[in-house]
Design a protein around this motif. Structure first.
Motif, PDB file in Angstrom:
ATOM      1  N   GLY B  47      -6.595  -0.078  -5.642  1.00  0.00           N
ATOM      2  CA  GLY B  47      -5.580   0.705  -6.344  1.00  0.00           C
ATOM      3  C   GLY B  47      -4.458   1.140  -5.401  1.00  0.00           C
ATOM      4  O   GLY B  47      -3.263   1.071  -5.743  1.00  0.00           O
ATOM      5  N   CYS B  48      -4.815   1.594  -4.202  1.00  0.00           N
ATOM      6  CA  CYS B  48      -3.818   1.967  -3.187  1.00  0.00           C
ATOM      7  C   CYS B  48      -2.941   0.778  -2.832  1.00  0.00           C
ATOM      8  O   CYS B  48      -1.713   0.911  -2.703  1.00  0.00           O
ATOM      9  N   ILE B  49      -3.574  -0.405  -2.666  1.00  0.00           N
ATOM     10  CA  ILE B  49      -2.799  -1.610  -2.340  1.00  0.00           C
ATOM     11  C   ILE B  49      -1.812  -1.915  -3.468  1.00  0.00           C
ATOM     12  O   ILE B  49      -0.632  -2.192  -3.228  1.00  0.00           O
ATOM     13  N   ALA B  50      -2.300  -1.823  -4.714  1.00  0.00           N
ATOM     14  CA  ALA B  50      -1.444  -2.139  -5.866  1.00  0.00           C
ATOM     15  C   ALA B  50      -0.253  -1.183  -5.938  1.00  0.00           C
ATOM     16  O   ALA B  50       0.873  -1.588  -6.264  1.00  0.00           O
ATOM     17  N   ALA B  51      -0.499   0.095  -5.605  1.00  0.00           N
ATOM     18  CA  ALA B  51       0.597   1.078  -5.608  1.00  0.00           C
ATOM     19  C   ALA B  51       1.643   0.709  -4.551  1.00  0.00           C
ATOM     20  O   ALA B  51       2.861   0.821  -4.798  1.00  0.00           O
ATOM     21  N   GLU B  52       1.180   0.255  -3.396  1.00  0.00           N
ATOM     22  CA  GLU B  52       2.122  -0.162  -2.338  1.00  0.00           C
ATOM     23  C   GLU B  52       2.899  -1.405  -2.767  1.00  0.00           C
ATOM     24  O   GLU B  52       4.085  -1.533  -2.492  1.00  0.00           O
ATOM     25  N   ILE B  53       2.199  -2.325  -3.444  1.00  0.00           N
ATOM     26  CA  ILE B  53       2.881  -3.536  -3.924  1.00  0.00           C
ATOM     27  C   ILE B  53       3.988  -3.160  -4.902  1.00  0.00           C
ATOM     28  O   ILE B  53       5.103  -3.687  -4.836  1.00  0.00           O
ATOM     29  N   GLU B  54       3.684  -2.197  -5.779  1.00  0.00           N
ATOM     30  CA  GLU B  54       4.685  -1.779  -6.760  1.00  0.00           C
ATOM     31  C   GLU B  54       5.941  -1.254  -6.066  1.00  0.00           C
ATOM     32  O   GLU B  54       7.072  -1.569  -6.452  1.00  0.00           O
ATOM     33  N   LYS B  55       5.738  -0.460  -5.007  1.00  0.00           N
ATOM     34  CA  LYS B  55       6.887   0.058  -4.252  1.00  0.00           C
ATOM     35  C   LYS B  55       7.684  -1.091  -3.633  1.00  0.00           C
ATOM     36  O   LYS B  55       8.915  -1.092  -3.660  1.00  0.00           O
ATOM     37  N   LEU B  56       6.965  -2.063  -3.076  1.00  0.00           N
ATOM     38  CA  LEU B  56       7.646  -3.206  -2.453  1.00  0.00           C
ATOM     39  C   LEU B  56       8.448  -3.979  -3.501  1.00  0.00           C
ATOM     40  O   LEU B  56       9.588  -4.388  -3.254  1.00  0.00           O
ATOM     41  N   VAL B  57       7.840  -4.162  -4.676  1.00  0.00           N
ATOM     42  CA  VAL B  57       8.525  -4.895  -5.751  1.00  0.00           C
ATOM     43  C   VAL B  57       9.785  -4.147  -6.181  1.00  0.00           C
ATOM     44  O   VAL B  57      10.846  -4.746  -6.374  1.00  0.00           O
TER      45      VAL B  57
END
Lengths: 327, 327
Positions: B47-57
């Protein structure tokens, strides 16, 4: 009458060389064995092989075509056609492809004996359909044909799979023909099995029919025969050998994640006396991801056939690539 | 404005996880690091990784397309999408692909971290044009990406190249996280380097700045920094480590006949202090056919980049094969 296509397959071992005429259907139609040792030079040795090939060709029916020669030989460099540094042959270095093409007048292809056996086993034997296996050849020398993801490993100069020269603690007190200590080959080759028997005869009080055989004449075959008669010392020799091979295979697994280890060659004839100890050692020593996953098989082809058939398939395999040779 | 295609590359290590946005030209346009440890469960970690991916996107320009996620992670099963038996991660077993696809809503592909690094190095680094090499990743754990005849070895279940868990006499007195003794990883990982330093600090009278550091807080980085200042004990730690790695590589050579060994990962940052001892051991221990033939290289890519770029290339690599996923 239809034309029929054949290739010559040759398996050069440390002791004997087998020469076979193989139909393109994969059946060995004619076969002869000559000693590898006792020839004056590589030239005379190859000359003897060429003379045998001529006899085999002359016995073929009319309308036969012989497409080429494939040779399985230790330390073959498939790229250059040279044998380089073969510690188990009378001549460690010689230009086999050039000598053979000069003597026999046919396009010649070489690969190491273990690779030839692996190709034969994949085409006709227990390795059919297996994409990940290691074929360990246990004979005068010890080598391996390693198949990963369906591909037979060659390496930068064709020397992938020299697993007989991986070094292990269980052989630390044994000198190898390669000049180093501890190679798997010093334990798991025919000579290694004899050495283990000699050591046990010296150090253990176990009664054994092997004590009746002249120590210097003792062969791996003698020990196999004794094991068949439940000779306790002979059985212990193969238990020790199986334990060593299993320990080595646990290491090999970490490299290529195989589905199976296939035992091949003279010593593999005693596989039934080794396989329990081998399996036990493999399961004991392997990293957990490999435990319970690796089958131990023995070659389903008669002893020389896999190597011979694999070698014989080389000219067919290289036929399409072989532009330079036909020029 | 043209559409621009990106993929997300993720490198999950035992300590940190690096998440990068990578353009299809191979440049890392954005990147973030989070700790691998300290999460309550695989679900919260992903979940933490996915949140970081969202920021990158969200930071990408308009008209950008993100094609998918590639992850390099220890003990990845590329077929099933599972992490299985990862001794160096907080959770040895978890369904990474499913969790990631659920959390991030993008097609996800995994391979082990060492394979990802090897792919990255082949695509962008010193391994360009090399068909036969072994990339040794020396970090919290030790793994390898093995390329033979131009092909990255996978094995029957994707576990080829677990060379950190090959067992050697030089490590016989060390316990590995995998539960066995003697694994290469116990010497050549970051923790192994620290353990070697502790042993030398205990047993040798060599003066060293490392004696000023709290024994329990000592890190491989501390030892590297001391070596840079010519600290004799630190230099001896890396000499010992290099000798061990070179000895191991002599064994690995017999398997795949490589042109080069490439050192990669945190410990490889100290390669210049190890490489002489490593080369000496490799030449001393290798079978004669490999002597003088194997180059020792260090990754030319910044530490995390090879793994990240290799991981990021996975969605592009699998795009064409990926019929089932799109159905």
């Amino acid at each position: 009458m239809d034309e029929r296509k054949y290739t010559v397959g040759i398996d050069i071992g440390g002791t004997n060389t087998v020469i076979g005429m193989v139909a393109d259907t994969g059946s060995i139609v004619d076969c002869v064995k000559i000693p590898t040792v006792g020839h004056a030079s590589p030239e005379t040795f190859v000359g003897c092989i060429a003379a045998e090939i001529e006899k085999l060709v002359n016995r073929l029916p009319a309308q036969s075509i012989v497409a080429g020669i494939g040779v399985g030989v230790p330390c073959a460099n498939a790229e250059t056609g040279l044998v380089e540094g073969a510690a188990n042959l009378p001549w460690p270095n010689f230009p086999l492809v050039r000598l053979m093409e000069d003597a026999a007048g046919m396009p010649t292809f070489i690969t190491n004996d273990a690779n030839a056996a692996a190709i034969g086993e994949m085409t006709y034997g227990v390795a059919q359909g297996l994409d990940n296996f290691i074929m360990l050849t246990l004979g005068t020398g010890v080598g391996a044909g390693i198949v990963v993801d369906g591909h037979l490993l060659s390496g930068s100069r064709g020397y992938a799979g020299e697993l007989g020269h991986m070094v292990f603690p269980f052989a630390a007190d044994r000198m190898c023909a390669c000049g180093r200590r501890g190679c798997l080959q010093t334990v798991s080759s025919a000579g290694g099995v004899v050495e283990t028997a000699r050591r046990l005869l010296d150090s253990e009080a176990i009664p054994s029919s092997l004590r009746d055989i002249d120590r210097d004449a003792l062969s791996a075959r003698d020990i196999g025969r004794a094991a068949e008669k439940n000779d306790a010392l002979a059985l212990e020799v193969f238990r020790f050998t199986g334990d060593a091979i299993g320990t080595a295979c646990a290491s090999f697994a970490a490299f290529s994640d195989p589905d199976a280890i296939i035992l091949f060659g003279g010593v593999a004839g005693a596989a039934r006396f080794m396989v329990d100890a081998m399996r036990e050692a493999l399961e004991r020593e392997a990293l957990y991801v490999y435990k319970g996953r690796i089958r131990i098989l023995t070659s389903s082809l008669p002893e020389a056939d896999a190597a011979l058939l694999g070698a014989a398939s080389l000219p067919l395999h290289y036929e399409k690539k072989n532009v330079k040779k036909d020029e």
